[in-house]
Design an enzyme around this catalytic site. Sequence first.
Site, PDB file in Angstrom:
ATOM      1  N   HIS A 123     -30.762  54.545  22.575  1.00  0.00           N
ATOM      2  CA  HIS A 123     -31.885  54.246  23.464  1.00  0.00           C
ATOM      3  C   HIS A 123     -32.281  55.565  24.138  1.00  0.00           C
ATOM      4  O   HIS A 123     -31.421  56.411  24.383  1.00  0.00           O
ATOM      5  CB  HIS A 123     -31.399  53.234  24.501  1.00  0.00           C
ATOM      6  CG  HIS A 123     -32.446  52.690  25.405  1.00  0.00           C
ATOM      7  ND1 HIS A 123     -32.928  53.377  26.489  1.00  0.00           N
ATOM      8  CD2 HIS A 123     -33.099  51.500  25.400  1.00  0.00           C
ATOM      9  CE1 HIS A 123     -33.830  52.644  27.111  1.00  0.00           C
ATOM     10  NE2 HIS A 123     -33.956  51.498  26.480  1.00  0.00           N
ATOM     11  N   ASP A 200     -22.506  53.778  26.367  1.00  0.00           N
ATOM     12  CA  ASP A 200     -23.659  53.070  26.909  1.00  0.00           C
ATOM     13  C   ASP A 200     -23.406  51.584  26.657  1.00  0.00           C
ATOM     14  O   ASP A 200     -23.494  51.115  25.520  1.00  0.00           O
ATOM     15  CB  ASP A 200     -24.929  53.565  26.202  1.00  0.00           C
ATOM     16  CG  ASP A 200     -26.161  52.734  26.563  1.00  0.00           C
ATOM     17  OD1 ASP A 200     -26.010  51.684  27.213  1.00  0.00           O
ATOM     18  OD2 ASP A 200     -27.267  53.133  26.167  1.00  0.00           O
ATOM     19  N   GLN A 203     -25.918  46.945  26.092  1.00  0.00           N
ATOM     20  CA  GLN A 203     -26.029  45.785  25.191  1.00  0.00           C
ATOM     21  C   GLN A 203     -24.661  45.214  24.826  1.00  0.00           C
ATOM     22  O   GLN A 203     -24.568  44.341  23.951  1.00  0.00           O
ATOM     23  CB  GLN A 203     -26.787  46.175  23.911  1.00  0.00           C
ATOM     24  CG  GLN A 203     -28.200  46.669  24.147  1.00  0.00           C
ATOM     25  CD  GLN A 203     -29.145  45.589  24.686  1.00  0.00           C
ATOM     26  OE1 GLN A 203     -28.867  44.393  24.617  1.00  0.00           O
ATOM     27  NE2 GLN A 203     -30.270  46.006  25.234  1.00  0.00           N
ATOM     28  N   LYS A 226     -29.354  42.875  32.661  1.00  0.00           N
ATOM     29  CA  LYS A 226     -29.152  42.336  31.306  1.00  0.00           C
ATOM     30  C   LYS A 226     -27.978  41.349  31.287  1.00  0.00           C
ATOM     31  O   LYS A 226     -27.653  40.776  30.253  1.00  0.00           O
ATOM     32  CB  LYS A 226     -28.908  43.474  30.315  1.00  0.00           C
ATOM     33  CG  LYS A 226     -30.158  44.347  30.112  1.00  0.00           C
ATOM     34  CD  LYS A 226     -29.921  45.408  29.077  1.00  0.00           C
ATOM     35  CE  LYS A 226     -30.875  46.570  29.189  1.00  0.00           C
ATOM     36  NZ  LYS A 226     -32.206  46.332  28.630  1.00  0.00           N
ATOM     37  N   CYS A 366     -37.735  51.789  22.859  1.00  0.00           N
ATOM     38  CA  CYS A 366     -37.187  53.015  23.468  1.00  0.00           C
ATOM     39  C   CYS A 366     -36.180  53.678  22.544  1.00  0.00           C
ATOM     40  O   CYS A 366     -35.130  54.174  22.988  1.00  0.00           O
ATOM     41  CB  CYS A 366     -36.542  52.739  24.826  1.00  0.00           C
ATOM     42  SG  CYS A 366     -37.670  52.034  26.015  1.00  0.00           S
TER      43      CYS A 366
HETATM   44  N1  PMP Z   1     -29.231  51.612  26.701  1.00  0.00           N
HETATM   45  C1  PMP Z   1     -29.507  50.558  25.934  1.00  0.00           C
HETATM   46  C2  PMP Z   1     -28.760  50.394  24.638  1.00  0.00           C
HETATM   47  C3  PMP Z   1     -30.453  49.637  26.338  1.00  0.00           C
HETATM   48  O1  PMP Z   1     -30.732  48.586  25.578  1.00  0.00           O
HETATM   49  C4  PMP Z   1     -31.112  49.820  27.578  1.00  0.00           C
HETATM   50  C5  PMP Z   1     -32.162  48.845  28.074  1.00  0.00           C
HETATM   51  N2  PMP Z   1     -33.123  48.484  27.136  1.00  0.00           N
HETATM   52  C6  PMP Z   1     -30.775  50.929  28.346  1.00  0.00           C
HETATM   53  C7  PMP Z   1     -29.830  51.802  27.885  1.00  0.00           C
HETATM   54  C8  PMP Z   1     -31.438  51.226  29.655  1.00  0.00           C
HETATM   55  O2  PMP Z   1     -31.201  50.216  30.584  1.00  0.00           O
HETATM   56  P1  PMP Z   1     -32.032  50.150  31.943  1.00  0.00           P
HETATM   57  O3  PMP Z   1     -33.475  50.220  31.567  1.00  0.00           O
HETATM   58  O4  PMP Z   1     -31.646  48.834  32.521  1.00  0.00           O
HETATM   59  O5  PMP Z   1     -31.597  51.307  32.783  1.00  0.00           O
END
Ligand code: PMP
Length: 412
Positions: A123, A200, A203, A226, A366
């Site tokens: 991401h 990270d 997920q 999440k 993203c």
């Molecule tokens: N890493 C991953 C794998 C994600 O899916 C996400 C959220 N889509 C993020 C980081 C970033 O999370 P946040 O926008 O809640 O900071």
Amino acid sequence: MANSINDSYQDFPILDQKVNGERLAYLDNAATAQKPQQVIDSLVHFYEHDNANVHRGVHTLAERATEQYEAARTKVQHFINAKNHNEIIFTKGCTDGLNLVAATYGEQNIHEGDEIVITIMEHHSNLIPWQQLAIKKHATLKYIELTPEGTLDMEDAKRKITDRTKIVSVAHASNVLGTVNPLKELAKIAHEHGAVIVGDGAQSVPHMPVDVQDLDVDFYAFSGHKMMSPTGIGVLYGKADLLRAMPPYQYGGEMINTVHRDETTFADIPFKFEAGTQNIAGAIALGTAVDYLEEIGMENVEKKEQEIVDYVLPKLEALPYITVYGPQDPAQHTGVIAFNMDNLHPHDVATALDAEGVAVRAGHHCAQPLMEALGVSATTRASFYFYNSKKDADQLINAIKATKEFFNGGTI
Ligand code: PMP
């Protein structure tokens, strides 16, 4: 609380509605999860009864707020099995936690010629902080590539992680491919080369049991929203000795011991990294979400999502006009399923599915370098959580078939 995981949707008031005249099938959980009544109640209760700033006050409300805020930290500690509650830092979210590590540990430890290793499935939150750090420090950013099956190429990981590597940062689970990466194995490889590893967990923490000591990760970041808590609250786990050696991220109230005209001494962890008034109600509500997940059991969450994937993935793959990205084997797939329909733009697919009450996401998620590696500009993504059911899965499949019929009869 609902009697069983199969009835758990009843705890989520938002799910009980029609969208465009159809039953809502909320399949955008990878973007953000819905909130059970218990979490909503805990937010309201805090603001109705206990609202005060933490740590500073001696009055009763301040003590209550502090007690609940610190209790939430301990709940999170046990949830991910950190050794000590002071290794849990409350952040704004996963992005904030990853930026914190890059701006402090990274700033201090990355020098010219060093290497930072990430994967091509990251991401942007776990990519840009490292990319910008590498640019600033004249270091090299390396990407571990994918196997043709859409899993991480571990042979490539062994090639890319070298004695020059100082930081390895990897998604525990992909937000596009539905792949779970072998974080424990990667941690071992990183440590053999003297590097630290950052996980990270955006997920993974909401969807499977996570034990940071067993994984032996040095840092691990995730978002509350999440996993059914409010937005604006997240967690960074870090090993205590590393956190203590790092400079602060931000300066201000709460994070100091003493301040003089020309010098400041900083508080111990975790407060050193919690400058200013934090999202107190959010942290307490995150604690309630942790209680809820523990009541169900993370093994059961994982099992329920696996049952849905076992059911829906073969049905999707059987449709000749659908391409699913990531592993084809349901056993290797989380509840995140990215796909494309032949000759249709993912945004058109998502709009057509919304007309059938099915909420999915379309775009690059993203993860633009991953899209490039897959040779697409965007995908449609359905993502399940434990409160979803086979009914939601059927609604998705039927909506896809209806979309196909509509466009076949129309413009294509
Ligand atoms: N890493 C991953 C794998 C994600 O899916 C996400 C959220 N889509 C993020 C980081 C970033 O999370 P946040 O926008 O809640 O900071």
